[in-house]
Scaffold this motif. Structure first.
Motif, PDB file in Angstrom:
ATOM      1  N   VAL A  95       0.833  -1.197   0.000  1.00  0.00           N
ATOM      2  CA  VAL A  95       0.000   0.000   0.000  1.00  0.00           C
ATOM      3  C   VAL A  95       0.876   1.258   0.000  1.00  0.00           C
ATOM      4  CG1 VAL A  95      -1.766   1.286   1.284  1.00  0.00           C
ATOM      5  CG2 VAL A  95      -1.913  -1.201   1.106  1.00  0.00           C
ATOM      6  N   HIS A  96       1.986   1.240   0.743  1.00  0.00           N
ATOM      7  CA  HIS A  96       2.936   2.353   0.778  1.00  0.00           C
ATOM      8  C   HIS A  96       3.465   2.652  -0.630  1.00  0.00           C
ATOM      9  CE1 HIS A  96       6.385   4.661   2.581  1.00  0.00           C
ATOM     10  NE2 HIS A  96       7.003   4.209   1.512  1.00  0.00           N
ATOM     11  N   GLU A  97       3.894   1.625  -1.346  1.00  0.00           N
ATOM     12  CA  GLU A  97       4.448   1.808  -2.692  1.00  0.00           C
ATOM     13  C   GLU A  97       3.364   2.230  -3.687  1.00  0.00           C
ATOM     14  OE1 GLU A  97       7.569   2.129  -2.969  1.00  0.00           O
ATOM     15  OE2 GLU A  97       8.101   1.221  -1.056  1.00  0.00           O
ATOM     16  N   GLY A 119       9.475   7.120  11.158  1.00  0.00           N
ATOM     17  CA  GLY A 119       9.411   5.883  11.927  1.00  0.00           C
ATOM     18  C   GLY A 119       8.693   6.000  13.258  1.00  0.00           C
ATOM     19  N   HIS A 120       7.840   7.036  13.412  1.00  0.00           N
ATOM     20  CA  HIS A 120       7.146   7.219  14.687  1.00  0.00           C
ATOM     21  C   HIS A 120       5.647   7.430  14.526  1.00  0.00           C
ATOM     22  CE1 HIS A 120      10.825   7.427  17.075  1.00  0.00           C
ATOM     23  NE2 HIS A 120      11.341   8.104  16.070  1.00  0.00           N
ATOM     24  N   SER A 121       5.102   7.200  13.343  1.00  0.00           N
ATOM     25  CA  SER A 121       3.674   7.444  13.151  1.00  0.00           C
ATOM     26  C   SER A 121       2.975   6.178  12.653  1.00  0.00           C
ATOM     27  CB  SER A 121       3.450   8.593  12.154  1.00  0.00           C
ATOM     28  OG  SER A 121       3.611   8.148  10.826  1.00  0.00           O
ATOM     29  N   ASP A 122       1.653   6.249  12.597  1.00  0.00           N
ATOM     30  CA  ASP A 122       0.856   5.135  12.075  1.00  0.00           C
ATOM     31  C   ASP A 122       0.411   5.410  10.644  1.00  0.00           C
ATOM     32  OD1 ASP A 122      -0.945   7.155  12.577  1.00  0.00           O
ATOM     33  OD2 ASP A 122      -2.332   5.926  13.740  1.00  0.00           O
ATOM     34  N   LYS A 123       1.093   6.327   9.974  1.00  0.00           N
ATOM     35  CA  LYS A 123       0.744   6.704   8.604  1.00  0.00           C
ATOM     36  C   LYS A 123       1.370   5.729   7.611  1.00  0.00           C
ATOM     37  CE  LYS A 123      -1.065  10.354  10.436  1.00  0.00           C
ATOM     38  NZ  LYS A 123      -1.382   9.858  11.775  1.00  0.00           N
ATOM     39  N   VAL A 124       0.610   5.370   6.587  1.00  0.00           N
ATOM     40  CA  VAL A 124       1.068   4.427   5.566  1.00  0.00           C
ATOM     41  C   VAL A 124       2.355   4.927   4.894  1.00  0.00           C
ATOM     42  CG1 VAL A 124       0.494   3.393   3.329  1.00  0.00           C
ATOM     43  CG2 VAL A 124      -1.228   3.497   5.128  1.00  0.00           C
ATOM     44  N   MET A 125       2.475   6.247   4.715  1.00  0.00           N
ATOM     45  CA  MET A 125       3.625   6.796   3.998  1.00  0.00           C
ATOM     46  C   MET A 125       4.817   7.077   4.918  1.00  0.00           C
ATOM     47  SD  MET A 125       2.569   6.387   1.036  1.00  0.00           S
ATOM     48  CE  MET A 125       4.023   6.993   0.205  1.00  0.00           C
ATOM     49  N   ASP A 126       4.854   6.461   6.095  1.00  0.00           N
ATOM     50  CA  ASP A 126       6.007   6.515   6.992  1.00  0.00           C
ATOM     51  C   ASP A 126       6.879   5.286   6.713  1.00  0.00           C
ATOM     52  OD1 ASP A 126       7.747   7.276   8.996  1.00  0.00           O
ATOM     53  OD2 ASP A 126       6.271   7.177  10.605  1.00  0.00           O
TER      54      ASP A 126
END
Length: 162
Positions: A95-97, A119-126
């Motif tokens: 999903v990120h890609e 590297g500290h969030s719940d976001k897909v684009m992290d």
């Protein structure tokens, strides 16, 4: 990055990763064709399909890769997604890609409208790892897009309007 279709290699796609490593992917009977019937590159703006390649190649900490192209001096996200071996079972990496192929930046990119620490969030684009320490994994499951990202993905030219 220019990602051409090499018919001379048995119809296989050749992707040059990181400017040096050439990787050969699955073959097809013929290159994709544009609306004018001429062959087009996979990353062409005329190509409205996204090609996903799951590989058995390992790439260290890199789980996936969505190469783009420089068109008219400007970077454009492309239509190719490569998922490496260690991430073949991580749906969040896919999903990120896909997010990249729909023009999304990382949430820690300074050009993004809203930024978060890497590297500290719940976001897909992290990322799944922290920039402060590559050995520290993101404790959050990547599962959310920010509202502006939804709007940006919907405005991408390759999405279908119902």
């Amino acid at each position: 990055m220019d990602v051409p279709w090499y018919a001379g290699h048995g119809g296989c796609l050749v992707v040059r990763l990181m400017g040096a490593i050439e990787v050969f992917f699955g073959c097809a009977t013929r290159p994709p064709r544009g609306v004018n019937g001429k062959n087009i590159k996979l990353n062409s703006t005329q190509n409205l399909k996204t090609f996903i390649f799951n590989t058995d190649l390992s790439a260290g900490r890199i789980n996936g890769f969505a190469p783009g192209d420089v068109v008219g001096g400007k970077f454009k996200w492309g239509n190719i997604i490569i998922i490496f071996k260690q991430a073949n079972t991580n749906k969040d990496t896919l999903v990120h890609e896909i997010g990249h192929s729909l023009t999304l930046r990382h949430v820690f990119d300074i050009k993004a409208p809203h930024t978060f620490y890497q590297g500290h969030s719940d976001k897909v684009m992290d990322y799944t790892w922290s920039s402060s320490s590559p050995n520290v994994m993101n404790p959050n499951k990547r599962k959310l897009f920010v509202r502006y990202q939804w709007y940006k993905m919907q405005s991408d030219k390759s999405t279908y309007k119902l």
